[in-house]
Design a protein around this motif. Structure first.
Motif, PDB file in Angstrom:
ATOM      1  N   GLN A  38       0.839  -1.206   0.000  1.00 64.31           N
ATOM      2  CA  GLN A  38       0.000   0.000   0.000  1.00 64.31           C
ATOM      3  C   GLN A  38       0.869   1.248   0.000  1.00 64.31           C
ATOM      4  OE1 GLN A  38      -3.043   0.074   3.030  1.00 64.31           O
ATOM      5  NE2 GLN A  38      -3.047   2.303   3.118  1.00 64.31           N
ATOM      6  N   LEU A  39       0.609   2.171  -0.916  1.00 69.44           N
ATOM      7  CA  LEU A  39       1.353   3.416  -0.999  1.00 69.44           C
ATOM      8  C   LEU A  39       0.513   4.618  -0.598  1.00 69.44           C
ATOM      9  CD1 LEU A  39       3.298   2.878  -4.370  1.00 69.44           C
ATOM     10  CD2 LEU A  39       4.166   2.621  -2.047  1.00 69.44           C
ATOM     11  N   ASN A  40      -0.781   4.573  -0.922  1.00 69.18           N
ATOM     12  CA  ASN A  40      -1.643   5.713  -0.638  1.00 69.18           C
ATOM     13  C   ASN A  40      -2.279   5.548   0.747  1.00 69.18           C
ATOM     14  OD1 ASN A  40      -2.949   8.089  -1.021  1.00 69.18           O
ATOM     15  ND2 ASN A  40      -4.251   7.399  -2.694  1.00 69.18           N
ATOM     16  N   LEU A  41      -3.070   6.519   1.152  1.00 67.52           N
ATOM     17  CA  LEU A  41      -3.822   6.424   2.389  1.00 67.52           C
ATOM     18  C   LEU A  41      -4.862   5.312   2.284  1.00 67.52           C
ATOM     19  CD1 LEU A  41      -4.446  10.244   3.003  1.00 67.52           C
ATOM     20  CD2 LEU A  41      -2.587   8.843   3.907  1.00 67.52           C
ATOM     21  N   ALA A  42      -5.388   4.885   3.427  1.00 70.36           N
ATOM     22  CA  ALA A  42      -6.406   3.835   3.431  1.00 70.36           C
ATOM     23  C   ALA A  42      -7.647   4.297   2.676  1.00 70.36           C
ATOM     24  CB  ALA A  42      -6.769   3.477   4.874  1.00 70.36           C
ATOM     25  N   ALA A  43      -8.316   3.350   2.034  1.00 65.75           N
ATOM     26  CA  ALA A  43      -9.535   3.684   1.288  1.00 65.75           C
ATOM     27  C   ALA A  43     -10.555   4.315   2.237  1.00 65.75           C
ATOM     28  CB  ALA A  43     -10.115   2.422   0.655  1.00 65.75           C
ATOM     29  N   PRO A  44     -11.055   5.510   1.927  1.00 68.56           N
ATOM     30  CA  PRO A  44     -11.936   6.221   2.861  1.00 68.56           C
ATOM     31  C   PRO A  44     -13.364   5.680   2.854  1.00 68.56           C
ATOM     32  CG  PRO A  44     -11.662   7.510   0.869  1.00 68.56           C
ATOM     33  CD  PRO A  44     -10.778   6.305   0.717  1.00 68.56           C
ATOM     34  N   VAL A  45     -13.995   5.664   4.025  1.00 65.99           N
ATOM     35  CA  VAL A  45     -15.409   5.282   4.123  1.00 65.99           C
ATOM     36  C   VAL A  45     -16.203   6.336   4.882  1.00 65.99           C
ATOM     37  CG1 VAL A  45     -15.031   2.793   3.930  1.00 65.99           C
ATOM     38  CG2 VAL A  45     -14.946   3.877   6.177  1.00 65.99           C
ATOM     39  N   THR A  46     -15.586   7.483   5.133  1.00 64.89           N
ATOM     40  CA  THR A  46     -16.290   8.612   5.735  1.00 64.89           C
ATOM     41  C   THR A  46     -16.009   9.858   4.897  1.00 64.89           C
ATOM     42  OG1 THR A  46     -14.475   9.338   7.179  1.00 64.89           O
ATOM     43  CG2 THR A  46     -15.944   7.625   8.046  1.00 64.89           C
ATOM     44  N   ARG A  47     -16.874  10.860   5.029  1.00 59.90           N
ATOM     45  CA  ARG A  47     -16.696  12.102   4.273  1.00 59.90           C
ATOM     46  C   ARG A  47     -15.410  12.811   4.695  1.00 59.90           C
ATOM     47  NH1 ARG A  47     -20.074  15.712   1.536  1.00 59.90           N
ATOM     48  NH2 ARG A  47     -18.677  17.151   0.434  1.00 59.90           N
ATOM     49  N   ILE A  48     -15.103  12.783   5.990  1.00 63.08           N
ATOM     50  CA  ILE A  48     -13.889  13.419   6.484  1.00 63.08           C
ATOM     51  C   ILE A  48     -12.657  12.768   5.863  1.00 63.08           C
ATOM     52  CG2 ILE A  48     -12.426  13.721   8.520  1.00 63.08           C
ATOM     53  CD1 ILE A  48     -14.651  15.737   8.419  1.00 63.08           C
ATOM     54  N   ALA A  49     -12.650  11.439   5.818  1.00 64.49           N
ATOM     55  CA  ALA A  49     -11.505  10.734   5.226  1.00 64.49           C
ATOM     56  C   ALA A  49     -11.358  11.081   3.752  1.00 64.49           C
ATOM     57  CB  ALA A  49     -11.669   9.226   5.409  1.00 64.49           C
ATOM     58  N   GLU A  50     -12.475  11.227   3.047  1.00 62.93           N
ATOM     59  CA  GLU A  50     -12.422  11.620   1.638  1.00 62.93           C
ATOM     60  C   GLU A  50     -11.818  13.015   1.490  1.00 62.93           C
ATOM     61  OE1 GLU A  50     -16.358  11.287   0.166  1.00 62.93           O
ATOM     62  OE2 GLU A  50     -16.377   9.094   0.138  1.00 62.93           O
ATOM     63  N   GLU A  51     -12.224  13.929   2.370  1.00 64.66           N
ATOM     64  CA  GLU A  51     -11.678  15.289   2.324  1.00 64.66           C
ATOM     65  C   GLU A  51     -10.178  15.272   2.615  1.00 64.66           C
ATOM     66  OE1 GLU A  51     -13.085  17.990   1.419  1.00 64.66           O
ATOM     67  OE2 GLU A  51     -15.171  17.350   1.263  1.00 64.66           O
ATOM     68  N   GLN A  52      -9.761  14.412   3.528  1.00 66.10           N
ATOM     69  CA  GLN A  52      -8.334  14.295   3.837  1.00 66.10           C
ATOM     70  C   GLN A  52      -7.562  13.799   2.619  1.00 66.10           C
ATOM     71  OE1 GLN A  52      -8.310  11.732   7.246  1.00 66.10           O
ATOM     72  NE2 GLN A  52      -8.820  13.363   8.691  1.00 66.10           N
ATOM     73  N   HIS A  53      -8.154  12.859   1.882  1.00 63.47           N
ATOM     74  CA  HIS A  53      -7.528  12.380   0.656  1.00 63.47           C
ATOM     75  C   HIS A  53      -7.369  13.523  -0.346  1.00 63.47           C
ATOM     76  CE1 HIS A  53      -7.423   7.804   0.496  1.00 63.47           C
ATOM     77  NE2 HIS A  53      -7.691   8.110   1.743  1.00 63.47           N
ATOM     78  N   SER A  54      -8.425  14.327  -0.497  1.00 64.74           N
ATOM     79  CA  SER A  54      -8.372  15.449  -1.444  1.00 64.74           C
ATOM     80  C   SER A  54      -7.289  16.447  -1.045  1.00 64.74           C
ATOM     81  CB  SER A  54      -9.736  16.142  -1.504  1.00 64.74           C
ATOM     82  OG  SER A  54     -10.739  15.251  -1.966  1.00 64.74           O
ATOM     83  N   LEU A  55      -7.215  16.746   0.262  1.00 61.24           N
ATOM     84  CA  LEU A  55      -6.178  17.656   0.745  1.00 61.24           C
ATOM     85  C   LEU A  55      -4.788  17.087   0.498  1.00 61.24           C
ATOM     86  CD1 LEU A  55      -7.636  18.912   4.143  1.00 61.24           C
ATOM     87  CD2 LEU A  55      -7.135  20.312   2.131  1.00 61.24           C
ATOM     88  N   HIS A  56      -4.665  15.789   0.734  1.00 63.69           N
ATOM     89  CA  HIS A  56      -3.373  15.128   0.538  1.00 63.69           C
ATOM     90  C   HIS A  56      -2.895  15.284  -0.910  1.00 63.69           C
ATOM     91  CE1 HIS A  56      -0.339  11.974   0.378  1.00 63.69           C
ATOM     92  NE2 HIS A  56      -1.036  11.351  -0.559  1.00 63.69           N
ATOM     93  N   TRP A  57      -3.790  15.008  -1.857  1.00 63.43           N
ATOM     94  CA  TRP A  57      -3.412  15.099  -3.261  1.00 63.43           C
ATOM     95  C   TRP A  57      -3.209  16.553  -3.699  1.00 63.43           C
ATOM     96  CZ3 TRP A  57      -1.276  11.540  -5.937  1.00 63.43           C
ATOM     97  CH2 TRP A  57      -1.538  10.203  -5.652  1.00 63.43           C
ATOM     98  N   MET A  58      -4.024  17.462  -3.169  1.00 65.17           N
ATOM     99  CA  MET A  58      -3.866  18.872  -3.518  1.00 65.17           C
ATOM    100  C   MET A  58      -2.495  19.379  -3.061  1.00 65.17           C
ATOM    101  SD  MET A  58      -5.957  22.224  -2.225  1.00 65.17           S
ATOM    102  CE  MET A  58      -5.069  22.236  -0.678  1.00 65.17           C
ATOM    103  N   MET A  59      -2.133  19.039  -1.804  1.00 66.29           N
ATOM    104  CA  MET A  59      -0.843  19.477  -1.280  1.00 66.29           C
ATOM    105  C   MET A  59       0.307  18.857  -2.061  1.00 66.29           C
ATOM    106  SD  MET A  59      -1.105  21.664   1.116  1.00 66.29           S
ATOM    107  CE  MET A  59       0.572  21.544   1.724  1.00 66.29           C
ATOM    108  N   LEU A  60       0.150  17.584  -2.430  1.00 68.04           N
ATOM    109  CA  LEU A  60       1.197  16.920  -3.200  1.00 68.04           C
ATOM    110  C   LEU A  60       1.394  17.608  -4.556  1.00 68.04           C
ATOM    111  CD1 LEU A  60       3.195  14.572  -3.438  1.00 68.04           C
ATOM    112  CD2 LEU A  60       1.331  13.185  -4.367  1.00 68.04           C
ATOM    113  N   ILE A  61       0.279  17.955  -5.201  1.00 66.77           N
ATOM    114  CA  ILE A  61       0.360  18.615  -6.510  1.00 66.77           C
ATOM    115  C   ILE A  61       0.955  20.018  -6.383  1.00 66.77           C
ATOM    116  CG2 ILE A  61      -1.025  19.569  -8.393  1.00 66.77           C
ATOM    117  CD1 ILE A  61      -2.955  17.187  -7.963  1.00 66.77           C
ATOM    118  N   VAL A  62       0.505  20.771  -5.379  1.00 68.32           N
ATOM    119  CA  VAL A  62       1.019  22.132  -5.174  1.00 68.32           C
ATOM    120  C   VAL A  62       2.531  22.092  -4.914  1.00 68.32           C
ATOM    121  CG1 VAL A  62       1.011  24.103  -3.593  1.00 68.32           C
ATOM    122  CG2 VAL A  62      -1.146  23.132  -4.372  1.00 68.32           C
TER     123      VAL A  62
END
Length: 390
Positions: A38-62
């Motif tokens: 596993q390289l990415n974060l755990a598969a999200p099953v809550t809205r908060i976890a999904e938002e954390q994934h989005s932040l993670h990828w946004m920060m990585l791209i920035v």
């Protein structure tokens, strides 16, 4: 002693043996838990976890864009204005334009990143209007779950690592291990799907940390303090985590298993657990026979004590043996009752106050009359209750 070089065939056999031994330990992805490679974060099953994934990828791209842009300009400048082409270094001290640019641009970047991050952070801390409230208490080395509010209010139990997994670990985990190795527990935390669950964390001894990656939650459990977090699982299933704070030598054996059920299944589970809880209610004034209380003590010992003291009572490593222990053999029963109730932090013995008076009386009676400990001593629940009140 000189080492004997291996022949090619022997070397290949050794390599093959190593590869087979490694393959025997291979596991598969665990749904709701860790995945192989596993390289990415755990598969999200809550809205908060999904938002954390989005932040993670946004920060990585920035960060990637900034990195590429800065180093591209730097290397272009070095190459374009190299000395071999006749360029000479300019001499200047200040540039208002540059000063303003490298102040304003980073500021705008920070603001652009901080706004969505702050939104998620505020949402993470909003524990109001919860449908279900569960107090999670960290112990060395297990979790206590108390349902304080909502459907299931009043239920409480201790969740510990499955004894078969501990035995497998003690044996060196030889052979094929299960996919949920060191994550299987006897009593998982059960919650309904689609409901907001508030988790109140605290600890009984040292700092622990309650973390379930699929829910996007991680909250420290600190003795003497009450912290909280929340989650709303959007899918039924089993989800796993572990204590994320180094809490002692058994830290690796403190898993978290959350079972998310449908509303109907959760209601059925609550009803079944209430019936079990009612059946377990004991009168502390009841007088037990030695035979009956020892039988009960054997079950309590297997569920709570055998992981450290071993089924044979011999202990392991720094864990003191109970077979032949002076405290167990002492005619003063209060010594062992006090040890079980209050623990011995200096010796790695946790407090077991969360057990009922009958269970403590049973396990003390069992250890006093098992293995080579044939004391004939019987501890009644009333004696434990009296010590608890002191």
């Amino acid at each position: 002693m000189k080492s004997i070089p291996l022949k090619p065939v022997q070397a290949l056999a050794a390599i093959a043996g190593t590869w087979i031994g490694t393959a025997a330990h291979a596991v598969n992805d665990l749904p709701g838990g860790p995945a192989v490679r596993q390289l990415n974060l755990a598969a999200p099953v809550t809205r908060i976890a999904e938002e954390q994934h989005s932040l993670h990828w946004m920060m990585l791209i920035v960060c990637t864009v900034i990195f590429v842009a800065v180093f591209a300009v730097m290397f272009y400048s070095i190459w374009k204005h190299r000395k071999s082409r006749g360029h000479k270094a300019a001499s200047f001290h200040e540039s208002v334009t540059v000063e303003v640019a490298w102040t304003i641009v980073p500021f705008l970047i920070v603001i652009a990143v901080a706004l969505p991050a702050t939104k998620v952070l505020v949402a993470q801390k909003d524990t109001t209007n919860a449908d279900l409230t569960v107090k999670v208490t960290g112990y060395q080395w297990k979790w206590g779950y108390d349902y304080l509010k909502g459907e299931g209010e009043g239920l409480a139990f201790i969740s510990t690592l499955d004894s078969s997994h501990r035995a497998l670990s003690d044996a060196g985990a030889r052979g094929r291990v299960p996919d949920d190795y060191l994550l299987k527990v006897d009593y998982p935390l059960v919650v309904p799907v689609g409901k907001k669950v508030r988790v109140i964390t605290t600890a009984n001894d040292v700092i622990h940390s309650f973390m379930v990656p699929a829910f996007g939650i991680k909250q420290d459990a600190i003795p003497g303090f009450v912290r909280d977090t929340w989650f709303r699982a959007e899918k039924t299933g089993d989800y796993y985590g572990q204590c994320a704070e180094l809490c002692g030598k058994e830290h690796a054996y403190m898993p978290i298993h959350v079972k998310v059920l449908s509303a109907a299944d959760y209601t059925a589970w609550v009803e079944a657990e209430r019936k079990k809880a009612a059946a377990k209610l004991d009168d502390p004034a009841k007088v037990w026979t030695l035979e009956d209380i020892v039988k009960r003590g054997e079950k309590v010992y297997a569920a709570n004590c055998a992981a450290c003291h071993q089924a044979n009572g011999k202990g392991a490593g720094p864990i003191k043996p109970l077979d032949g222990s002076p405290v167990v053999l002492d005619a003063d029963k209060k010594l062992q009752i006090d040890t079980v109730l209050n623990g011995r932090v200096d010796k790695g013995m946790p407090s077991w106050k969360q057990l009922s008076d009958t269970d403590i009386a049973a396990v003390v009676s069992y250890t006093k009359n098992n293995w080579s400990n044939k004391t004939g001593q019987l501890v009644q629940p009333a004696e434990v209750l009296a010590e608890r009140k002191k």
